[in-house]
Design an enzyme around this catalytic site. Structure first.
Site, PDB file in Angstrom:
ATOM      1  N   GLY A 167     -33.657  -5.132   3.545  1.00 14.73           N
ATOM      2  CA  GLY A 167     -33.962  -5.298   4.959  1.00 14.73           C
ATOM      3  C   GLY A 167     -35.428  -5.391   5.305  1.00 14.73           C
ATOM      4  O   GLY A 167     -35.791  -5.922   6.361  1.00 14.73           O
ATOM      5  N   PHE A 191     -31.773 -12.693   5.641  1.00 12.80           N
ATOM      6  CA  PHE A 191     -31.381 -11.508   4.867  1.00 12.80           C
ATOM      7  C   PHE A 191     -32.316 -11.350   3.681  1.00 12.80           C
ATOM      8  O   PHE A 191     -32.985 -12.294   3.251  1.00 12.80           O
ATOM      9  CB  PHE A 191     -29.929 -11.622   4.393  1.00 12.80           C
ATOM     10  CG  PHE A 191     -29.674 -12.751   3.431  1.00 12.80           C
ATOM     11  CD1 PHE A 191     -29.781 -12.576   2.058  1.00 12.80           C
ATOM     12  CD2 PHE A 191     -29.334 -14.024   3.905  1.00 12.80           C
ATOM     13  CE1 PHE A 191     -29.554 -13.622   1.180  1.00 12.80           C
ATOM     14  CE2 PHE A 191     -29.103 -15.081   3.034  1.00 12.80           C
ATOM     15  CZ  PHE A 191     -29.208 -14.881   1.661  1.00 12.80           C
ATOM     16  N   CYS A 192     -32.369 -10.126   3.163  1.00 11.90           N
ATOM     17  CA  CYS A 192     -33.119  -9.816   1.942  1.00 11.90           C
ATOM     18  C   CYS A 192     -32.427  -8.642   1.265  1.00 11.90           C
ATOM     19  O   CYS A 192     -31.328  -8.253   1.652  1.00 11.90           O
ATOM     20  CB  CYS A 192     -34.579  -9.518   2.256  1.00 11.90           C
ATOM     21  SG  CYS A 192     -34.822  -8.127   3.389  1.00 11.90           S
ATOM     22  N   THR A 193     -33.035  -8.058   0.250  1.00 11.27           N
ATOM     23  CA  THR A 193     -32.362  -7.044  -0.561  1.00 11.27           C
ATOM     24  C   THR A 193     -32.004  -5.805   0.249  1.00 11.27           C
ATOM     25  O   THR A 193     -30.847  -5.383   0.288  1.00 11.27           O
ATOM     26  CB  THR A 193     -33.243  -6.634  -1.751  1.00 11.27           C
ATOM     27  OG1 THR A 193     -33.643  -7.806  -2.461  1.00 11.27           O
ATOM     28  CG2 THR A 193     -32.469  -5.712  -2.695  1.00 11.27           C
ATOM     29  N   ILE A 212     -28.788  -6.903   1.781  1.00 12.15           N
ATOM     30  CA  ILE A 212     -27.663  -7.219   0.898  1.00 12.15           C
ATOM     31  C   ILE A 212     -26.995  -5.952   0.372  1.00 12.15           C
ATOM     32  O   ILE A 212     -25.761  -5.864   0.297  1.00 12.15           O
ATOM     33  CB  ILE A 212     -28.147  -8.074  -0.288  1.00 12.15           C
ATOM     34  CG1 ILE A 212     -28.782  -9.368   0.209  1.00 12.15           C
ATOM     35  CG2 ILE A 212     -26.999  -8.379  -1.248  1.00 12.15           C
ATOM     36  CD1 ILE A 212     -29.665 -10.047  -0.828  1.00 12.15           C
TER      37      ILE A 212
END
Length: 318
Positions: free
Chosen positions: A192, A188-190, A217
């Site tokens: 995508g 996951f990241c901020t 997220i």
């Protein structure tokens, strides 16, 4: 067929719309596309940054609703971006002070040739399915963001690559992950975009079951019931809000003007914190010349505030 018009109705107390978007697609006319975007930004008071590269488009911008609607009306007329839709949030005032449209080598910098998320990426997992996935004991959960972002907030049980920048991520994979041992990887990241490249890289390295949080997220926080959320802390964002809480409202962190590191309330209690000059993360590295320059900048910012003027930070300030 999906309606190609974007209609936005922001809350009365948060009239500025923040739109985050990206798309990996072959984009050969970056310079010409930039020249078409700039007058649109100027005409509709759109602030923020758009990055263009041969691999696609990435950006976060803010404007009144009419400006964001105009931007996507423009984008949707181009068949390459007809299915591009933003993630939206709302703030009381503009979080950006200037407009930037840049042509780069990559829209998210990994520094490797041949990684093409437009061709293949990990399986996208919707927010309502994410909890079940990361609770699976056979799944290793990787936070693909940098260490300072991880420290502000992350998912329960997530592993940090301990990177300072995304270009270090392949080294983490090569040193710490093994396709034979780590057969199920969730990332996951901020928003995508980093996971698109990270998952594409893992697939190239022979990992077979690779998953990524759809929309990142921010999408998870927007759609997940807070009582069921496995997110802990705040989420770093790349604008003046610094971080947002689980309701996507500005969080408790502020930014150090010396080193641009996000600061918690505890950091601000440190004897090494001096507003506008230093923090525990940079205090021991600053030279006397830098301290004097930052002190002068703080003075000019205070004077501008008293005159109800805006002080614009430039590259010379850091």
């Amino acid at each position: 067929m999906q309606d190609q018009s974007l209609v936005i109705t922001p809350p009365c107390d948060r009239p500025i719309v923040v739109a985050t978007m990206y798309k990996f697609i072959h984009l050969e006319d970056c310079l010409a596309f930039k020249e078409r975007l700039i007058p649109l930004f100027q005409a509709h008071d759109i602030m923020g940054t758009i990055l263009l590269a041969s691999e696609g488009l990435n950006g976060t911008v803010a404007a009144p609703a009419s400006g964001i609607e105009a931007l996507f009306a423009f984008l949707h007329k181009d068949s390459r971006f007809a299915d591009l839709w933003p993630k939206l949030s709302y703030v009381p005032k503009p979080p950006f002070k200037r407009m930037k449209v840049k042509v780069k080598r990559e829209i998210v910098s990994m520094g490797l040739e041949g990684i093409n998320p437009a061709e293949k990426t990990g399986a996208h997992i919707a927010p309502d399915e994410w909890n079940d996935l990361i609770r699976d004991p056979e799944v290793i959960v990787i936070d693909t963001r940098n260490q300072y972002e991880y420290e502000i907030g992350t998912f329960e049980g997530a592993v940090s690559p301990e990177t300072k920048h995304f270009r270090q991520f392949p080294h983490f994979v090569d040193e710490q992950l093994d396709p034979g041992q780590h057969q199920k990887v969730a990332m996951f990241c901020t928003g995508g975009i980093r996971c698109e490249k990270a998952s594409a890289y893992l697939l190239e390295q022979g990992f077979e079951e690779v998953y990524q949080l759809e929309g990142g997220i921010l999408n998870y926080l927007q759609k997940q019931d807070p009582e069921a959320s496995l997110w802990k802390g705040e989420c770093f964002v790349f604008d003046e809000r610094v971080a947002v809480d689980e309701e996507l409202q500005p969080g408790s962190h502020i930014m150090c003007f010396g080193c641009r590191h996000p600061l918690s309330e505890q950091d601000c209690q440190s004897e090494k914190y001096e507003a506008g000059i230093s923090c525990p993360h940079c205090f021991d590295q600053l030279t006397d010349r830098q301290r004097n320059r930052f002190a002068e900048r703080r003075l000019q910012m205070n004077l501008a505030a008293r005159r109800s003027q805006e002080y614009v930070i430039t590259s010379e300030d850091n």
